[in-house]
Design a protein around this motif. Structure first.
Motif, PDB file in Angstrom:
ATOM      1  N   LEU A  68       0.871  -1.083   0.005  1.00 17.70           N
ATOM      2  CA  LEU A  68       0.058   0.043  -0.220  1.00 17.70           C
ATOM      3  C   LEU A  68       0.903   1.355  -0.203  1.00 17.70           C
ATOM      4  CD1 LEU A  68      -2.560   1.547   0.407  1.00 17.70           C
ATOM      5  CD2 LEU A  68      -2.335   1.222   2.917  1.00 17.70           C
ATOM      6  N   ILE A  69       0.646   2.368  -1.117  1.00 17.17           N
ATOM      7  CA  ILE A  69       1.291   3.638  -0.948  1.00 17.17           C
ATOM      8  C   ILE A  69       0.273   4.339  -0.348  1.00 17.17           C
ATOM      9  CG2 ILE A  69       2.430   5.262  -2.396  1.00 17.17           C
ATOM     10  CD1 ILE A  69       3.044   2.932  -4.545  1.00 17.17           C
ATOM     11  N   CYS A  70       0.603   4.941   0.811  1.00 21.47           N
ATOM     12  CA  CYS A  70      -0.530   5.739   1.525  1.00 21.47           C
ATOM     13  C   CYS A  70       0.388   7.264   1.902  1.00 21.47           C
ATOM     14  CB  CYS A  70      -0.500   5.032   2.770  1.00 21.47           C
ATOM     15  SG  CYS A  70      -1.658   5.641   4.041  1.00 21.47           S
ATOM     16  N   GLU A  71      -0.648   8.295   1.907  1.00 20.69           N
ATOM     17  CA  GLU A  71      -0.245   9.468   2.315  1.00 20.69           C
ATOM     18  C   GLU A  71      -0.117   9.484   4.066  1.00 20.69           C
ATOM     19  OE1 GLU A  71       0.212  12.306   0.957  1.00 20.69           O
ATOM     20  OE2 GLU A  71      -0.924  11.620  -1.257  1.00 20.69           O
ATOM     21  N   ASP A  72       1.016  10.055   4.530  1.00 22.73           N
ATOM     22  CA  ASP A  72       1.107  10.081   6.033  1.00 22.73           C
ATOM     23  C   ASP A  72      -0.121  10.484   6.702  1.00 22.73           C
ATOM     24  OD1 ASP A  72       1.078  12.942   5.473  1.00 22.73           O
ATOM     25  OD2 ASP A  72       3.269  13.367   5.889  1.00 22.73           O
ATOM     26  N   ALA A  73      -0.804  11.136   6.220  1.00 23.42           N
ATOM     27  CA  ALA A  73      -2.056  11.629   6.975  1.00 23.42           C
ATOM     28  C   ALA A  73      -3.005  10.532   7.083  1.00 23.42           C
ATOM     29  CB  ALA A  73      -2.776  12.934   6.165  1.00 23.42           C
ATOM     30  N   TYR A  74      -2.819   9.462   6.225  1.00 24.15           N
ATOM     31  CA  TYR A  74      -3.797   8.288   6.567  1.00 24.15           C
ATOM     32  C   TYR A  74      -3.351   7.178   7.275  1.00 24.15           C
ATOM     33  CZ  TYR A  74      -6.076  11.508   2.995  1.00 24.15           C
ATOM     34  OH  TYR A  74      -6.474  12.442   2.190  1.00 24.15           O
ATOM     35  N   VAL A  75      -2.006   7.215   7.448  1.00 27.14           N
ATOM     36  CA  VAL A  75      -1.469   6.137   8.234  1.00 27.14           C
ATOM     37  C   VAL A  75      -2.205   5.820   9.502  1.00 27.14           C
ATOM     38  CG1 VAL A  75       0.538   5.197   9.476  1.00 27.14           C
ATOM     39  CG2 VAL A  75       0.994   6.652   7.276  1.00 27.14           C
ATOM     40  N   GLU A  76      -2.686   6.796  10.393  1.00 29.70           N
ATOM     41  CA  GLU A  76      -3.671   6.517  11.286  1.00 29.70           C
ATOM     42  C   GLU A  76      -4.801   5.748  11.078  1.00 29.70           C
ATOM     43  OE1 GLU A  76      -5.921   8.895  14.931  1.00 29.70           O
ATOM     44  OE2 GLU A  76      -5.192   9.978  13.335  1.00 29.70           O
ATOM     45  N   ARG A  77      -5.297   5.771  10.016  1.00 29.08           N
ATOM     46  CA  ARG A  77      -6.230   4.857   9.574  1.00 29.08           C
ATOM     47  C   ARG A  77      -6.010   3.277   9.575  1.00 29.08           C
ATOM     48  NH1 ARG A  77      -9.331   8.248   4.876  1.00 29.08           N
ATOM     49  NH2 ARG A  77      -9.099  10.240   5.801  1.00 29.08           N
ATOM     50  N   ILE A  78      -4.765   3.308   8.764  1.00 32.56           N
ATOM     51  CA  ILE A  78      -4.203   1.807   8.746  1.00 32.56           C
ATOM     52  C   ILE A  78      -4.118   1.406  10.062  1.00 32.56           C
ATOM     53  CG2 ILE A  78      -2.512   0.503   7.668  1.00 32.56           C
ATOM     54  CD1 ILE A  78      -4.355   1.696   5.813  1.00 32.56           C
ATOM     55  N   ALA A  79      -3.242   2.085  11.116  1.00 30.66           N
ATOM     56  CA  ALA A  79      -2.946   1.439  12.338  1.00 30.66           C
ATOM     57  C   ALA A  79      -4.440   1.104  12.978  1.00 30.66           C
ATOM     58  CB  ALA A  79      -2.572   2.822  13.115  1.00 30.66           C
ATOM     59  N   ARG A  80      -5.558   1.780  12.758  1.00 29.65           N
ATOM     60  CA  ARG A  80      -6.666   1.344  13.451  1.00 29.65           C
ATOM     61  C   ARG A  80      -7.149   0.139  12.989  1.00 29.65           C
ATOM     62  NH1 ARG A  80      -9.959   6.980  13.528  1.00 29.65           N
ATOM     63  NH2 ARG A  80      -8.592   8.527  14.930  1.00 29.65           N
ATOM     64  N   VAL A  81      -6.990  -0.301  11.718  1.00 35.23           N
ATOM     65  CA  VAL A  81      -7.372  -1.573  11.449  1.00 35.23           C
ATOM     66  C   VAL A  81      -6.500  -2.573  10.987  1.00 35.23           C
ATOM     67  CG1 VAL A  81      -9.446  -0.380  10.402  1.00 35.23           C
ATOM     68  CG2 VAL A  81      -7.338  -0.685   8.951  1.00 35.23           C
ATOM     69  N   ALA A  82      -5.086  -2.398  11.508  1.00 38.47           N
ATOM     70  CA  ALA A  82      -3.802  -3.249  11.119  1.00 38.47           C
ATOM     71  C   ALA A  82      -4.078  -4.400  11.430  1.00 38.47           C
ATOM     72  CB  ALA A  82      -2.978  -2.608  11.647  1.00 38.47           C
ATOM     73  N   GLY A  83      -4.785  -4.814  12.773  1.00 38.97           N
ATOM     74  CA  GLY A  83      -4.937  -6.369  12.975  1.00 38.97           C
ATOM     75  C   GLY A  83      -6.093  -7.128  12.207  1.00 38.97           C
ATOM     76  N   ASP A  84      -6.841  -6.314  11.251  1.00 37.33           N
ATOM     77  CA  ASP A  84      -7.796  -6.890  10.576  1.00 37.33           C
ATOM     78  C   ASP A  84      -7.212  -7.074   9.079  1.00 37.33           C
ATOM     79  OD1 ASP A  84      -9.630  -7.042  12.547  1.00 37.33           O
ATOM     80  OD2 ASP A  84     -10.255  -4.900  12.121  1.00 37.33           O
ATOM     81  N   LEU A  85      -6.174  -6.604   8.842  1.00 40.20           N
ATOM     82  CA  LEU A  85      -5.491  -6.639   7.295  1.00 40.20           C
ATOM     83  C   LEU A  85      -4.843  -7.856   7.241  1.00 40.20           C
ATOM     84  CD1 LEU A  85      -4.249  -3.104   7.154  1.00 40.20           C
ATOM     85  CD2 LEU A  85      -6.601  -4.159   6.503  1.00 40.20           C
ATOM     86  N   GLY A  86      -5.581  -8.747   6.384  1.00 40.82           N
ATOM     87  CA  GLY A  86      -4.649 -10.300   6.097  1.00 40.82           C
ATOM     88  C   GLY A  86      -3.636 -10.306   5.076  1.00 40.82           C
ATOM     89  N   SER A  87      -3.635  -9.452   4.132  1.00 43.99           N
ATOM     90  CA  SER A  87      -2.640  -9.318   3.015  1.00 43.99           C
ATOM     91  C   SER A  87      -1.655  -8.581   3.018  1.00 43.99           C
ATOM     92  CB  SER A  87      -3.466  -9.365   1.624  1.00 43.99           C
ATOM     93  OG  SER A  87      -4.243 -10.388   1.416  1.00 43.99           O
ATOM     94  N   LEU A  88      -1.784  -7.372   3.701  1.00 47.98           N
ATOM     95  CA  LEU A  88      -0.892  -6.186   3.576  1.00 47.98           C
ATOM     96  C   LEU A  88       0.564  -6.606   4.319  1.00 47.98           C
ATOM     97  CD1 LEU A  88      -0.746  -3.321   2.512  1.00 47.98           C
ATOM     98  CD2 LEU A  88      -1.111  -2.406   4.761  1.00 47.98           C
ATOM     99  N   ARG A  89       1.553  -6.333   3.686  1.00 48.08           N
ATOM    100  CA  ARG A  89       2.954  -6.629   4.294  1.00 48.08           C
ATOM    101  C   ARG A  89       3.707  -5.349   4.097  1.00 48.08           C
ATOM    102  NH1 ARG A  89       0.321 -10.082   5.534  1.00 48.08           N
ATOM    103  NH2 ARG A  89       0.247 -12.348   5.190  1.00 48.08           N
ATOM    104  N   THR A  90       3.676  -4.395   3.254  1.00 48.01           N
ATOM    105  CA  THR A  90       4.541  -3.480   2.991  1.00 48.01           C
ATOM    106  C   THR A  90       3.597  -2.022   3.017  1.00 48.01           C
ATOM    107  OG1 THR A  90       6.347  -4.789   1.924  1.00 48.01           O
ATOM    108  CG2 THR A  90       6.298  -2.212   1.365  1.00 48.01           C
ATOM    109  N   LEU A  91       4.349  -1.195   3.806  1.00 42.37           N
ATOM    110  CA  LEU A  91       3.457   0.042   3.981  1.00 42.37           C
ATOM    111  C   LEU A  91       4.478   1.316   3.240  1.00 42.37           C
ATOM    112  CD1 LEU A  91       1.008   1.801   4.420  1.00 42.37           C
ATOM    113  CD2 LEU A  91       1.969   2.184   6.907  1.00 42.37           C
ATOM    114  N   VAL A  92       4.281   1.952   2.129  1.00 43.00           N
ATOM    115  CA  VAL A  92       4.891   2.952   1.441  1.00 43.00           C
ATOM    116  C   VAL A  92       4.393   4.009   1.868  1.00 43.00           C
ATOM    117  CG1 VAL A  92       5.936   3.897  -0.729  1.00 43.00           C
ATOM    118  CG2 VAL A  92       5.688   1.330  -0.289  1.00 43.00           C
TER     119      VAL A  92
END
Length: 533
Positions: A111-135
């Protein structure tokens, strides 16, 4: 005007090759974060190909993009495309379950993600089964708290490798999973080939744009109209793409004048906002020559005359591409255009039989080459089989045609109404309601009738600072609508319930029924019949 190239040449690689042959040193893309010639854009995109490959991303592997409008975002898109990878654009309004669904359903490991949206990823990180790399695009430190769960990479690392060797792309290869937000269910990932995306974006079968045009893109890059009908179209036509962070009424005309914009694409709502702005003596003093709209402005002549430009109509959707065009010289209010070469269109009734001109039917589309429409829905074979039948895409959109062959959008089939034996398009009723100077937007739905079929309820959002009188609004509508289309019920609201892609949740408005705060014109003695009151 020229024709589109043969289908084998409808790829992102082919579009870049033509630009590099004809105008490599011409400025291709201009944004708040810089400018790039066609050659520089191509070089940077290939560096991103190499950067993604260095992370282990394989050909035809999905890469998710959660990015704001920027030239970095443009090159992330073109890099995934030139690398034969599959882009998964994510609406930047998505969070929680919406975000989790797309990331898990797509199977994106990167996932290529804006820094402003990283918090959203953090909130659901435990539910993400495929994601391995955060750019991370921006401050990579925003993801420091996620390093124990994901490999965290700064976006700049993708642009530093030597450019990858250009790949030969097959027009049948997937270029994107385009997730379409439904109003009643989870978003569906539409499988888009290179040939499909190119054909959607190209207007080589229309008079404009041409090389030398300056195209303004204000729509988000996760939106088809921004990414394909803006950025990609500019590349195909060797025109300058001027990318803005977003649409703004106050910035629109100054931007047009500053950059000498000649062509733009806009949603009908954008046109309405521009038209609602207070007129000024300078309105027509601008370089814009063509605005391509979906749908057209409610007052075509008024918009055209006030701002001194031409309007063109277009209709498309992820599943079928852009299949209707309305040229400026023949455009009429409310139309979506004429069928485009390469597609067969028909309107059918519930039995699948073609309907006569003037009669509302569901739009079915069959391409001359199956690559020009969706391959299907990702992970949804049953829904694919329901939508793609014997080569025909059943769109679910209701249209009618006129005697000249123009197509007019009426509604989503499930949103159509039937009252007193008359079929009614909620879209057409909304269009008239929205013509009232104090109305910002509206939604029309069916509610239960004490007789048979439906009664009509309109939920209306007033413009800021305005107060609407239900009797006055009803009189306005009586003067402009057939008697059977005038809503019986009016409900005023501060906003409409919408999906993250701004589609109205009409089922919410239907389910709310007729509450105590809903105004009933018949209870007020305003009863309409064929002969009048």
């Amino acid at each position: 005007m020229t024709n589109l190239p043969e289908v084998p040449a409808r790829t992102l690689r082919a579009a870049y090759d033509r630009a590099l042959t004809e105008s490599p040193d011409t400025v291709a893309q201009l944004g708040r974060d810089g400018r790039y010639t066609f050659a520089e854009s191509h070089d940077r995109s290939l560096r991103i190909v190499a950067g993604l490959a260095g992370l282990g991303t394989a050909r035809q592997e999905p890469v998710a993009l959660l990015l704001d409008n920027s030239l970095d975002g443009v090159h992330a898109w073109s890099g995934t495309g030139l690398g034969g990878m599959v882009e998964v654009p994510v609406n930047t309004a998505y969070k929680g379950a919406f975000l989790t669904h797309i990331l898990n359903d797509s199977g994106a490991r990167t996932l290529i993600c804006e820094d402003a949206y990283v918090e959203r990823i953090a909130r659901v990180a435990g539910d993400l089964g495929s994601l391995r790399t955060l750019v991370v695009h921006g401050e990579v430190a925003a993801a420091d708290g996620l390093r124990d769960r994901f490999r965290v990479v700064e976006f700049g690392e993708l642009t530093t490798p030597e450019p990858a060797a250009p790949l030969s792309l097959d027009p049948a290869e997937l270029m994107a999973y385009m997730y379409t937000s439904g109003t009643t269910g989870l978003s569906k990932g539409v499988l888009i080939s290179h040939a499909h995306a190119y054909t959607y974006a190209s207007r080589e079968d229309q008079a404009r744009p041409v090389a030398g045009d300056r195209i303004l893109v204000t729509l988000p890059l996760f939106h088809l109209a921004g990414q394909w009908y803006g950025v990609y179209q500019a590349l195909i036509h060797r025109a300058l793409c001027v990318l803005e962070p977003s649409f703004s009424v106050s910035r629109f005309w100054p931007t047009v004048r500053e950059h000498g914009i000649t062509v733009t694409v806009m949603l009908g709502a954008m046109a309405e906002l521009l038209q609602q702005a207070e007129p000024t003596p300078e309105d027509a003093d601008n370089p814009l020559e063509l605005a391509i709209m979906a749908p057209l402005a409610s007052d075509v002549d008024g918009f055209r005359n006030r701002f001194g430009l031409d309007l063109a109509a277009v209709y498309g959707m992820s599943e079928i591409g852009a299949v209707l065009n309305g040229p400026p010289e023949t455009v009429v209010g409310g139309e979506c255009g004429f069928p485009r070469d390469g597609y067969e269109l028909k309107l059918v009734d519930e039995a699948g039989q073609e309907v006569a001109p003037g009669t509302i039917g569901e739009l079915w589309v069959r391409p001359e080459d199956p690559l020009l429409v969706m391959r299907g829905y990702h992970n949804l074979p049953d829904k694919t089989a329901e939508t793609l039948v014997d080569g025909w895409v059943h769109t679910g959109d209701a249209f009618r045609t006129d005697a000249d062959g123009r197509f007019y959008f009426s509604d989503r089939m499930k949103d159509a109404l039937r009252r007193r034996g008359e079929n009614i398009s909620s879209f057409e009723v909304e269009r008239v309601i929205n013509e009232h100077p104090d109305v910002y937007e509206s939604a029309v739905v069916a509610v239960a009738s004490e007789l048979t079929e439906d009664e009509i309820k309109a939920v209306v959002v007033p413009r800021e600072g305005r107060v609407l009188d239900p009797v006055e609004l009803t009189r306005f509508l009586i003067d402009r609508l057939p008697y059977f289309m005038v809503p019986r019920y009016l409900e005023f609201a501060g906003e409409l319930p919408k999906t993250p892609t701004q589609k109205v949740h009409k089922h919410v408005l239907r389910d709310s029924g007729v509450g105590a705060d809903v105004w009933d014109r018949e209870a007020e003695g305003i009863v309409l019949r064929r002969s009048g009151r």
